[in-house]
Design a protein around this motif. Structure first.
Motif, short mmCIF file in Angstrom:
data_model
loop_
_atom_site.label_atom_id
_atom_site.label_comp_id
_atom_site.label_asym_id
_atom_site.label_seq_id
_atom_site.Cartn_x
_atom_site.Cartn_y
_atom_site.Cartn_z
N CYS A 251 -5.77 -1.70 2.84
CA CYS A 251 -4.92 -0.52 2.95
C CYS A 251 -5.59 0.54 3.82
O CYS A 251 -4.91 1.32 4.50
CB CYS A 251 -4.64 0.07 1.56
SG CYS A 251 -3.67 -1.01 0.49
N GLU A 252 -6.92 0.57 3.80
CA GLU A 252 -7.67 1.54 4.60
C GLU A 252 -7.84 1.06 6.03
O GLU A 252 -7.76 1.84 6.98
CB GLU A 252 -9.02 1.81 3.95
CG GLU A 252 -9.76 3.02 4.48
CD GLU A 252 -9.09 4.35 4.11
OE1 GLU A 252 -9.33 5.34 4.81
OE2 GLU A 252 -8.33 4.40 3.12
N GLY B 5 -5.93 -1.29 7.54
CA GLY B 5 -4.65 -1.61 8.17
C GLY B 5 -4.50 -3.07 8.55
O GLY B 5 -3.56 -3.43 9.26
N TRP C 96 -8.82 3.16 -2.82
CA TRP C 96 -7.57 2.51 -3.16
C TRP C 96 -7.76 1.69 -4.44
O TRP C 96 -8.79 1.04 -4.60
CB TRP C 96 -7.11 1.60 -2.03
CG TRP C 96 -6.65 2.35 -0.81
CD1 TRP C 96 -7.41 2.76 0.23
CD2 TRP C 96 -5.32 2.77 -0.53
NE1 TRP C 96 -6.64 3.42 1.16
CE2 TRP C 96 -5.35 3.43 0.72
CE3 TRP C 96 -4.09 2.65 -1.20
CZ2 TRP C 96 -4.21 3.98 1.31
CZ3 TRP C 96 -2.96 3.18 -0.61
CH2 TRP C 96 -3.02 3.83 0.62
N ARG D 140 -1.76 8.75 0.59
CA ARG D 140 -2.99 9.01 1.35
C ARG D 140 -2.98 10.40 1.98
O ARG D 140 -4.04 10.93 2.33
CB ARG D 140 -3.13 7.95 2.45
CG ARG D 140 -4.49 7.94 3.17
CD ARG D 140 -5.59 7.46 2.24
NE ARG D 140 -6.85 7.24 2.93
CZ ARG D 140 -7.73 8.21 3.23
NH1 ARG D 140 -7.46 9.46 2.91
NH2 ARG D 140 -8.86 7.92 3.85
N VAL E 181 1.19 4.23 1.13
CA VAL E 181 0.47 5.01 2.13
C VAL E 181 0.82 6.49 2.07
O VAL E 181 0.05 7.34 2.52
CB VAL E 181 0.74 4.46 3.55
CG1 VAL E 181 0.12 3.07 3.71
CG2 VAL E 181 2.25 4.38 3.82
N CYS F 11 0.86 -1.19 0.00
CA CYS F 11 0.00 0.00 0.00
C CYS F 11 0.90 1.24 0.00
O CYS F 11 1.69 1.44 0.92
CB CYS F 11 -0.90 0.04 1.22
SG CYS F 11 -1.95 -1.41 1.44
#
Length: 299
Positions: free
Chosen positions: A290-291, A293, A277, A211, A208, A206
């Motif tokens: 990914c959102e 975790g 994502w 984000r 991150v 991911c």
């Protein structure tokens, strides 16, 4: 002269006050600075107006206000102050993506004749970043030029620029392989567990960093080939640290190319337009962790 990205600070020297107009594209990179991070003078006076449509911030201060100083020469009265930009971390407390800047400002008043004005434009030192390259077995991680055609000769960047990173594996006599980047972490020393540390890629693929509100970092889709994965990361530095050398350490892995991507083997970017994502390949559900975790790690 009106404040614009080419000349981001404009000064009007009026009879009893100065009007300073600042374009929020202070560094000419297209990324707007926050109005709350701008102050005037040693007294840190705040802006009196902000134009969202024109992306400008306006300060109005009396000639003796905000900690300004007066210099008297045989020909002029010179009032001196400065515009300060001190970026505060957004989204997290670890990194910032712009340099602090101080813009000296002077208003010159002839002791005889008409009023005139003059402003001094800002200067700042370029930001430098170094990639830690590790080649083990048949893996490689390289900085590329902007069109991905060749390896980048310089490892120096200015804030506002983007790092083009390319990971490769040479499959040789193996079965066809698909490359993934499990994680990438930025540190101030070669030790990836040192502090401070900032995760660019995490949770088994991911990205991150994308984000965050102030970044466009993402994987490049589609891949040029299954053995290659490319991604772009906006340049940054660690907040509160003046060192210009940053190490980026990544963990690369492969899976058979005929194996469908899954939550363990994926390359997911955050799409700000859709707030979702999205994977370079595979179905969108492989990126849902990914959102949350809750992605599997190192299977």
């Amino acid at each position: 002269q009106a404040a614009a990205p080419l000349h981001p600070v404009a000064v009007q020297c009026q009879e009893a006050q100065m009007v300073v107009t600042v374009h929020r594209d202070l560094f000419g990179t297209g990324r707007l600075v926050r109005a709350a991070d701008l102050t005037l003078g040693s007294d840190a006076c705040l802006p009196v107006a902000q134009s969202t449509a024109e992306s400008t911030v306006t300060f109005v201060a009396g000639l003796h206000e905000c900690g300004s100083t007066l210099q008297i020469t045989p020909d002029s009265l010179i009032y001196k102050t400065s515009l300060s930009y001190k970026p505060t971390p957004s989204g997290n407390l670890v990194i910032v993506r712009t340099n602090a800047a101080v813009v000296p400002i002077e208003c010159h008043y002839p002791r005889k004749s008409n009023v005139s004005s003059n402003a001094i434009w800002p200067t700042w030192a370029p930001f430098r970043s170094t990639l830690s390259l590790e080649e083990r077995l048949m893996f490689s991680l390289r900085l590329m030029n902007d069109d991905w055609s060749t390896e980048r000769l310089s490892n120096g960047f200015q804030l506002g620029e983007s790092l083009h990173l390319q990971a490769d594996v040479v499959s040789g006599g193996h079965v066809p392989l698909r490359l993934f980047v499990d994680d990438c972490v930025a540190t101030l020393s070669p030790d990836r567990s040192s502090s401070p540390r900032y995760a660019l890629i995490d949770l088994s693929g991911c990205l991150v960093d994308g984000r965050s509100d102030d970044t466009t970092s993402a994987f490049i889709s589609p891949r040029p080939r299954q053995e290659t994965l490319q991604f772009v990361v906006d340049a940054f530095k660690f907040a509160g640290d003046d060192r210009n050398l940053i190490y980026i350490t990544c963990h690369l892995k492969v899976s058979p190319s005929d194996q469908a991507p899954n939550p363990l083997n994926k390359a997911c970017s955050f799409n700000k337009a859709s707030s979702l994502w999205a994977p370079v390949e595979g179905t969108g559900d492989i990126c849902s962790c990914c959102e949350t975790g809750n992605c599997p790690l190192y299977g």
